[in-house]
Design an enzyme around this catalytic site. Structure first.
Site, PDB file in Angstrom:
ATOM      1  N   ARG A  56       1.099  -8.046  18.362  1.00  0.00           N
ATOM      2  CA  ARG A  56       1.624  -7.061  19.172  1.00  0.00           C
ATOM      3  C   ARG A  56       2.000  -7.918  21.403  1.00  0.00           C
ATOM      4  NH1 ARG A  56      -3.007  -5.722  21.617  1.00  0.00           N
ATOM      5  NH2 ARG A  56      -4.143  -5.272  20.129  1.00  0.00           N
ATOM      6  N   TYR A 108      15.801  13.109  32.075  1.00  0.00           N
ATOM      7  CA  TYR A 108      16.110  13.159  30.674  1.00  0.00           C
ATOM      8  C   TYR A 108      14.299  14.430  30.139  1.00  0.00           C
ATOM      9  CZ  TYR A 108      15.055  12.324  25.736  1.00  0.00           C
ATOM     10  OH  TYR A 108      14.863  12.630  24.670  1.00  0.00           O
ATOM     11  N   ASP A 180      16.231   5.143  34.732  1.00  0.00           N
ATOM     12  CA  ASP A 180      16.397   5.276  34.025  1.00  0.00           C
ATOM     13  C   ASP A 180      18.279   5.040  33.365  1.00  0.00           C
ATOM     14  OD1 ASP A 180      17.275   6.151  30.908  1.00  0.00           O
ATOM     15  OD2 ASP A 180      15.771   7.496  31.306  1.00  0.00           O
ATOM     16  N   LYS A 205      20.089   4.245  22.551  1.00  0.00           N
ATOM     17  CA  LYS A 205      20.681   4.902  22.614  1.00  0.00           C
ATOM     18  C   LYS A 205      22.252   4.494  22.315  1.00  0.00           C
ATOM     19  CE  LYS A 205      18.897   8.718  23.442  1.00  0.00           C
ATOM     20  NZ  LYS A 205      18.146   9.491  23.815  1.00  0.00           N
TER      21      LYS A 205
HETATM   22  C1  LIG Z   1      16.875   9.277  24.706  1.00  0.00           C
HETATM   23  C2  LIG Z   1      16.320   9.209  26.281  1.00  0.00           C
HETATM   24  C3  LIG Z   1      15.482   9.272  26.808  1.00  0.00           C
HETATM   25  C4  LIG Z   1      14.267   8.595  25.303  1.00  0.00           C
HETATM   26  O1  LIG Z   1      14.103   7.831  24.410  1.00  0.00           O
HETATM   27  P1  LIG Z   1      13.582   7.937  23.082  1.00  0.00           P
HETATM   28  O2  LIG Z   1      14.501   6.323  22.558  1.00  0.00           O
HETATM   29  O3  LIG Z   1      14.125   8.242  22.858  1.00  0.00           O
HETATM   30  O4  LIG Z   1      12.017   7.764  23.153  1.00  0.00           O
HETATM   31  C5  LIG Z   1      15.140   8.507  27.481  1.00  0.00           C
HETATM   32  N1  LIG Z   1      16.541   8.451  29.043  1.00  0.00           N
HETATM   33  C6  LIG Z   1      17.317   9.307  28.208  1.00  0.00           C
HETATM   34  C7  LIG Z   1      18.235   9.330  29.240  1.00  0.00           C
HETATM   35  C8  LIG Z   1      17.718   9.680  27.029  1.00  0.00           C
HETATM   36  O5  LIG Z   1      19.031  10.040  26.945  1.00  0.00           O
END
Ligand SMILES: *Cc1c(COP(=O)(O)O)cnc(C)c1O
Length: 389
Positions: A56, A108, A180, A205
């Protein structure tokens, strides 16, 4: 928390993407990092081990990914999580009840949900502001503000925030800037270089890029902050498995190649859509008509493959998604294949209808994630899908 190898910051981007964090395996010379599919590690004696106790806390495959992503974000420390939301949740646990956080109003949907439906119940206070105007960040700062949380470009409206200006405001107020960077990817934007303290991604992504892993990563420079985030990571335990770490590491090797193609396709698709439905209805920071195009050129090195379009009604949006053949109707983005989604009913369904309306996420809005297919096929697909609209 994994500190980068000292020489991993010297090479250029594509070289770093392929090599950073990875060294041929000392036992066999294997060129790819092994998948250390283990939960624990043999210890030589009481208190004597090779630096690994329980997976972990640390896993060598995960460490390779953490070093790699840190190097791509020009950071000293990298962290890998089991999802983007797991990553953000562990970041937010740096704070405590009574702390105040300024958040961009168009982040998001899952970020909104985590803050509004869960973390608020634990005493964190949030102010939602339109961070396109950094003065509003300044106006929202309070004595107890501990962080300014930004996403740029935003999902799905492609709003930008001036990161250098926002980070300066946060710093003056004694708050951390947390960004982000999922949409731009480190290939096009490095928030830490502009003054941010923590950068994070949904590696689901662009970083992984093949729509086959859920993951999150964070990167930062400050040693003390890194130790605190590592404590949260190990304590809360939202860590990725070694197989997912390895797949993501395979993904980042081609990040530069993929992003160049996503960007080229995004620009062409945005131009085509602007001609088809009018440039005011198309949201893409690479279009000269985008209200923040100048800022995009200043803080990004490219614009990526995300393009949103206002079709005018739910019926029109439904027609387009029903007709497309190359684009697939699905949530998510940033993979090699092109996807389309209706944010109001899909990714942003958890945002209250009044708030969606206020920020412009209408039922007619569609978000395209342009993949790396031949762009002629993408345009032909859109051409037949928009016929008669
Ligand atoms: C998909 C996404 C998230 C969340 O991430 P997950 O891997 O789905 O938990 C956060 N911010 C943005 C801009 C996203 O496109």
């Amino acid at each position: 928390m994994t500190r980068i190898f000292p020489d991993d910051r010297s090479a250029r981007f594509s070289t770093r993407a392929i090599h950073a964090g990875q060294r041929p395996d000392p036992t066999s010379g294997a060129i790819m990092p092994p998948i250390y599919q283990t939960s624990t590690y043999a210890q030589e004696g009481l208190g004597i081990n090779k630096g690994y106790e329980y997976a972990r806390g640390k896993n060598p495959t995960r460490e390779a990914l953490e070093r790699n992503v840190a190097a791509l974000e020009n950071a000293m420390h990298g962290f890998a999580f089991s999802s983007g939301m797991g990553c953000l949740d562990s970041i937010m646990k740096l704070f405590k009840a009574g702390d105040h956080i300024v958040v961009g109003s168009n982040v998001y949907g899952g970020t909104f949900r985590l803050f509004d439906k869960i973390l608020q119940n634990f005493g964190l206070q949030f102010s939602w502001v339109d961070t396109r105007d950094v003065q509003r960040i300044q106006d929202a700062m309070q004595k107890n503000t501990v962080a300014v949380l930004l996403e740029t470009p935003t999902n799905p409206l492609m709003h930008l925030t001036d990161l250098a200006a926002a980070a300066a405001i946060a710093k003056k107020g004694g708050a951390l800037t947390i960004v982000d960077n999922t949409f731009a990817s480190p290939y096009f934007q490095n928030p830490l270089d502009l003054g941010a303290d923590i950068v994070w991604h949904s590696s689901t992504k662009y970083l992984n890029g093949h729509s086959d892993v859920i993951g999150g990563v964070a990167a930062l420079n400050d040693d003390g902050l890194a130790a605190r985030l590592q404590f949260n990571l190990n304590s809360a335990g939202a860590v990725p498995g070694p197989m997912d770490s390895w797949l993501t590491l395979r993904g980042t090797k081609t990040l530069a190649l993929r992003m160049r193609q996503h960007d080229a396709n995004g620009r062409k698709v945005a131009e085509w859509l602007a001609n088809r439905v009018g440039e005011k209805q198309v949201f893409y920071p690479g279009l000269a008509s985008h209200p923040q195009h100048a800022l995009a050129k200043k803080q990004m090195r490219g614009f990526g493959g995300m393009v949103s379009v206002e079709t005018g009604s739910k019926e029109k949006a439904a027609q387009v998604v029903k007709r497309v053949k190359v684009f697939t109707l699905a949530e998510s983005l940033g993979g090699v294949e092109s996807l389309v989604c209706q944010p109001a009913g899909m990714t942003h369904a958890s945002v209250a209808p009044e708030i969606r309306k206020e920020i412009g996420i209408t039922d007619g809005l569609l978000r395209f994630s342009c993949g790396v297919e031949d762009v002629e096929d993408l345009i032909e697909d859109l051409d037949q899908a928009f016929k008669g609209l």
